[in-house]
Design an enzyme around this catalytic site. Structure first.
Site, PDB file in Angstrom:
ATOM      1  N   LYS A 180       0.805  -1.218   0.000  1.00 42.59           N
ATOM      2  CA  LYS A 180       0.000   0.000   0.000  1.00 42.59           C
ATOM      3  C   LYS A 180       0.835   1.263   0.000  1.00 42.59           C
ATOM      4  O   LYS A 180       1.575   1.524   0.945  1.00 42.59           O
ATOM      5  CB  LYS A 180      -0.904   0.007   1.231  1.00 42.59           C
ATOM      6  CG  LYS A 180      -1.946  -1.083   1.195  1.00 42.59           C
ATOM      7  CD  LYS A 180      -2.966  -0.859   2.278  1.00 42.59           C
ATOM      8  CE  LYS A 180      -3.915  -2.040   2.369  1.00 42.59           C
ATOM      9  NZ  LYS A 180      -4.326  -2.292   3.740  1.00 42.59           N
ATOM     10  N   GLY A 333       7.932  -5.692   9.467  1.00 44.95           N
ATOM     11  CA  GLY A 333       7.628  -7.115   9.610  1.00 44.95           C
ATOM     12  C   GLY A 333       7.869  -7.944   8.355  1.00 44.95           C
ATOM     13  O   GLY A 333       8.491  -8.997   8.410  1.00 44.95           O
TER      14      GLY A 333
END
Ligand code: 3PG
Ligand code: MG
Length: 379
Positions: A180, A333
């Protein structure tokens, strides 16, 4: 970095003291013979130097963590029991409180809940870098109530990330990826100010490609951010992929893979197709820049690397980062997961234990949990 954090030594003699440690043991778990077990203990291991040192000083140590998002209610699915078992194996004799997020007061930063946490404790250590971007009770309240310090891993994370940003060995090459574009605009903007080159890949890159006048077919696209991408491109610091690999629209992809064969796109992507990974020439060109860098900061994958057909871009970048002579920092992450997937974690200089926290630290230069510890020092 422009500020100091009080270290554990500032707490003085800890013999016989009850020490409360906020950790981030929000770890991946999986089922083994019907029992939930920790599948990646990286975040637990990162706290062991602190926990061992506290024990060696004669302190009684209790840890507390959140685990998942149980929404303020007790829920056996989110019990810390599997984490407690792993901790007991790695560091016997350290207690672990039940999931902080079983109480709505945690995320609400409720002072009464925060006060209940420190009851009976002499001092507090924040060793939860990965949770320090959350202004939650266990992060914010203890430093207002009892002597508090930053754990060694927290200090190391902050020093490494801010040090790379503030005094990088040049050229400083940043790599930003992920799906995104809206989640990564702020970090991309900061990096165009600090780095010499910002490589953009992953799903977010297609909005940049549109801003450059290319066609992207059915690839991920965020129309509301085309202008922002155009402004970032105008800095002259951004490098986007020139080729791409993907599928015909509607074909399935993901961790399970799929049967459709991969299409390679040079430049524009036709209407009936979508890009899911950077192409081979882009990956090579990016790898060359990484090899020349003095400092490398990588946040976010180059494609849908969970699907073996679209792992090559992320793998090429991961290998380039690992092999590069420059100082390499990997945060976020998904890029950490990629580094682990390709077994390169020991070959990069620094792997952050924080996902959102490392992103926010780059963006803001500070975190709520760090402010709380500095505030405490002034009390
Ligand atoms: C993380 O894994 O991102 C941290 O532990 C924070 O968890 P959260 O995103 O649920 O607040
Ligand atoms: Mg998160």
């Amino acid at each position: 970095m422009g500020f100091q954090l009080p270290g554990v030594e500032s707490l003085g003699d800890l013999r016989g003291k009850k020490v409360l440690v906020r950790v981030d043991f929000n770890t991946p778990v999986h089922l083994v013979d019907g029992r939930t077990e920790v599948s990646d203990d990286f975040r637990i291991r990162a706290t062991l130097p602190l926990l061992e040192s506290l024990k060696a000083q004669g302190a009684h140590v209790t840890c507390m963590t959140h685990f998942g998002r149980p929404k303020g209610q007790p829920n056996p699915e989110y019990s810390v029991e599997p984490i407690r078992r792993r901790l007991e194996e790695l560091c016997p004799g350290v207690e672990l409180k039940e999931n902080l997020r079983f109480n709505a007061g945690e995320e609400a930063n409720d002072p009464a809940f925060g006060a209940s946490l420190v009851e009976g404790f002499d001092c507090y250590v924040n060793e939860a870098f990965g949770a320090s971007h959350r202004a939650h009770a266990s992060i914010m309240i203890p430093p207002t109530l009892i002597p508090s310090a930053a754990g060694p891993n927290l200090i190391r994370e902050v020093k490494t990330i801010l040090g790379a940003l503030e005094a990088p060995v040049r050229p400083f090459v940043a790599i930003v990826g992920g799906a995104k574009v809206k989640d990564k605009l702020a970090i991309t903007r900061v990096l165009t100010e600090k780095a010499d080159l910002v490589i953009v890949g992953g799903g977010m890159a297609y909005t940049f490609e549109v801003a450059e006048g290319r066609t992207i077919g059915g690839s991920l696209f965020d129309e509301s951010n085309v202008e922002n991408c155009r402004n970032l491109l105008a800095t002259g610091k951004i490098r986007i992929p020139t080729d791409s690999r993907g599928l015909t629209n509607g074909e399935t992809y993901g961790p399970e893979g799929g049967t459709a064969s991969v299409i390679e796109f040079d430049g524009n992507i036709p209407d009936d197709s979508m890009g899911l990974d950077i192409g081979f020439s882009s990956a090579e060109a990016f790898a060359e820049e990484i090899a020349r860098a003095g400092t490398i900061l990588w946040n976010g994958p180059m494609g849908v690397f969970e699907d073996p057909r679209f792992a090559s871009g992320t793998e090429r970048i991961a290998r380039a980062v690992a092999a590069a002579p420059g100082f390499s920092v990997v945060g976020g992450g998904d890029s950490v997961a990629a580094i682990q997937k390709f077994h390169l974690e020991n070959e990069v200089d620094f792997v952050s234990t924080g996902g959102g926290a490392s992103l926010e630290l780059v963006e803001q230069g500070d975190l709520p949990g760090l402010q709380a510890l500095r505030q405490s020092e002034r009390n």
